[in-house]
Design a protein around this motif. Structure first.
Motif, short mmCIF file in Angstrom:
data_model
loop_
_atom_site.label_atom_id
_atom_site.label_comp_id
_atom_site.label_asym_id
_atom_site.label_seq_id
_atom_site.Cartn_x
_atom_site.Cartn_y
_atom_site.Cartn_z
N UNK A 27 -47.80 -6.02 -18.96
CA UNK A 27 -48.73 -5.64 -20.02
C UNK A 27 -50.16 -5.91 -19.58
N UNK A 28 -51.08 -5.05 -20.05
CA UNK A 28 -52.49 -5.24 -19.75
C UNK A 28 -53.02 -6.47 -20.46
N UNK A 29 -53.94 -7.13 -19.80
CA UNK A 29 -54.54 -8.34 -20.37
C UNK A 29 -55.90 -7.99 -20.96
N UNK A 30 -56.21 -8.57 -22.11
CA UNK A 30 -57.47 -8.30 -22.77
C UNK A 30 -58.38 -9.52 -22.68
N UNK A 31 -59.66 -9.27 -22.53
CA UNK A 31 -60.61 -10.37 -22.44
C UNK A 31 -61.02 -10.63 -21.00
N UNK A 40 -35.11 -25.78 -9.10
CA UNK A 40 -35.73 -24.46 -9.12
C UNK A 40 -37.20 -24.61 -8.74
N UNK A 41 -37.79 -23.51 -8.35
CA UNK A 41 -39.22 -23.44 -8.05
C UNK A 41 -39.84 -22.41 -8.98
N UNK A 42 -40.99 -22.75 -9.55
CA UNK A 42 -41.69 -21.85 -10.45
C UNK A 42 -42.93 -21.30 -9.76
N UNK A 43 -43.02 -19.99 -9.71
CA UNK A 43 -44.18 -19.31 -9.13
C UNK A 43 -45.01 -18.73 -10.28
N UNK A 44 -46.09 -19.41 -10.63
CA UNK A 44 -46.94 -18.97 -11.73
C UNK A 44 -48.00 -18.01 -11.20
N UNK A 45 -48.09 -16.84 -11.83
CA UNK A 45 -49.08 -15.83 -11.42
C UNK A 45 -49.98 -15.49 -12.60
N UNK A 46 -51.27 -15.46 -12.34
CA UNK A 46 -52.23 -15.09 -13.38
C UNK A 46 -53.28 -14.18 -12.76
N UNK A 60 -51.17 -9.48 -18.09
CA UNK A 60 -50.66 -10.71 -18.68
C UNK A 60 -49.93 -11.51 -17.59
N UNK A 61 -49.96 -12.83 -17.67
CA UNK A 61 -49.36 -13.66 -16.62
C UNK A 61 -47.84 -13.61 -16.64
N UNK A 62 -47.25 -14.09 -15.56
CA UNK A 62 -45.79 -14.15 -15.46
C UNK A 62 -45.40 -15.29 -14.54
N UNK A 63 -44.16 -15.73 -14.68
CA UNK A 63 -43.62 -16.81 -13.85
C UNK A 63 -42.30 -16.35 -13.26
N UNK A 64 -42.21 -16.43 -11.94
CA UNK A 64 -40.96 -16.12 -11.25
C UNK A 64 -40.20 -17.43 -11.05
N UNK A 65 -38.94 -17.44 -11.47
CA UNK A 65 -38.08 -18.60 -11.28
C UNK A 65 -37.27 -18.36 -10.01
N UNK A 66 -37.49 -19.23 -9.02
CA UNK A 66 -36.83 -19.10 -7.72
C UNK A 66 -35.78 -20.19 -7.56
N UNK A 67 -34.72 -19.89 -6.82
CA UNK A 67 -33.80 -20.97 -6.48
C UNK A 67 -34.40 -21.76 -5.30
N UNK A 68 -33.85 -22.92 -4.95
CA UNK A 68 -34.48 -23.74 -3.91
C UNK A 68 -34.63 -23.04 -2.56
#
Length: 332
Positions: free
Chosen positions: A196-200, A224-230, A235-243
């Motif tokens: 989704x497009x981010x506003x602001x 697990x490893x969390x890959x936070x993207x902004x 809009x931001x998202x988080x990829x949940x990775x296995x080890x």
């Protein structure tokens, strides 16, 4: 990938913990009040115990916004003299006059509270407005969520999520959060269409920001490893990775408080949104059929409480835990 460890079964109710958020806010309020109170306290001391003297006003300048500025000379009862600004005067009426003053830490003040009360009152109005605004926000968002969090905490299997990890209701450790300096070995990037497009206009680098954290169990074994993207545009998202670095889930925000949970192929496994419109500081995680499999709510500013149904699918168990961390840490 090893899933997040299952919460403990039914146990004796844990001692009630006090949220650290309330003391933090109380400390901010006390600090703001003390900063405001310095000037009225100095005035009170000056008018009550300041050294008595006599001042002669040489010149005055009317100021449109703020107190008038008058200058002159003064002499104390002990014979000391001074020259400079004389406070708490009316420029239109007191030029050239000789009048009694009290001399305090800030200098000579004429008259008393009958003229000096306006500055402390007007400067205190923003505190009153901000305090009232915070009270409305707390009553409308934080208090309903806290009630829900307390209900969840009293139920079997609840987890308390904080910045450093999660604990069970009895206080025993469940997971820990470890920051990673870079992508883990074997990392495979997952990009799915449909963000989704981010506003602001946010203060983000041109190419966005990505950071990694690892969730480990109480014995420091990776879960697990969390890959936070902004990014600025989406809009931001988080990829949940296995080890090993392989993608397992994608938790994608669709607006400020709503999320989609996708598998690596892009199939929607579930969604998350506030439990009610009035409880923006809460989440319900639902599977693809709309069944609620987990609930979470903020318990103050520093903790969230999450409770996952025993029969929740493993991917949604992981997603519920990840979502609580996302909302708590304001990762985006």
């Amino acid at each position: 990938m090893p899933s997040s460890p299952a919460p403990a079964g039914p146990s004796a109710p844990a001692p009630r913990r006090t949220s650290r958020g309330r003391p933090v806010l109380a400390g901010i309020a006390v600090a703001a009040f003390c900063a405001w109170a310095v000037y009225p306290a100095i005035l009170a001391y000056t008018f009550a115990a300041g050294e008595k003297g006599t001042a002669t006003v040489a010149e005055c300048e009317a100021v449109r916004r703020g107190p008038d500025v008058c200058r002159g000379t003064w002499r104390t009862g002990g014979g000391r003299t001074g020259e400079g600004e004389i406070y708490n005067l009316d420029a239109r009426a007191e030029g050239g006059r000789t009048l009694p003053v009290r001399i305090g830490p800030l200098g000579p003040y004429a008259h008393g509270w009958d003229r000096a009360w306006t500055t402390p009152v007007l400067s205190g109005m923003p505190l009153v407005v901000l305090g009232s605004l915070f009270a409305l926000i707390y009553r409308g968002a934080f208090r309903p969520a806290r009630r829900l969090a307390d209900e969840l905490l009293a139920a079997p299997g609840a987890l308390v999520v904080s910045d450093g990890g999660t604990r069970r209701a009895d206080g025993s450790p469940h997971t820990f959060v470890r920051s990673l300096p870079e992508a883990p070995p074997g990392h495979r990037r997952l990009d799915l269409p449909g963000r989704a497009a981010r506003h602001g206009d946010l203060d983000l680098p041109k190419d966005g920001r990505t950071f990694f954290v690892s969730l480990v169990d109480a014995d420091e074994r990776p879960l697990m490893v969390l890959e936070h993207r902004s990014e600025k545009r989406f809009e931001p998202e988080t990829v949940v990775l296995d080890p090993s670095g392989a993608p397992r889930l994608l938790v994608r925000r669709t607006d400020g408080v709503r999320f989609r949970i996708l598998d690596p192929a892009g199939t929607e496994l579930g969604t998350a949104r506030p439990a009610e419109e009035a409880r923006v500081n809460s989440l319900e995680v639902r599977d693809a059929d709309g069944r609620t499999v987990a609930e979470a709510a903020g318990r103050g500013l520093m903790r969230w409480v999450v409770r996952i149904e025993d029969d929740a699918p493993e991917p949604l168990r992981d997603a519920a835990l990840v979502l609580a961390h996302i909302r708590l840490r304001a990762a985006y």
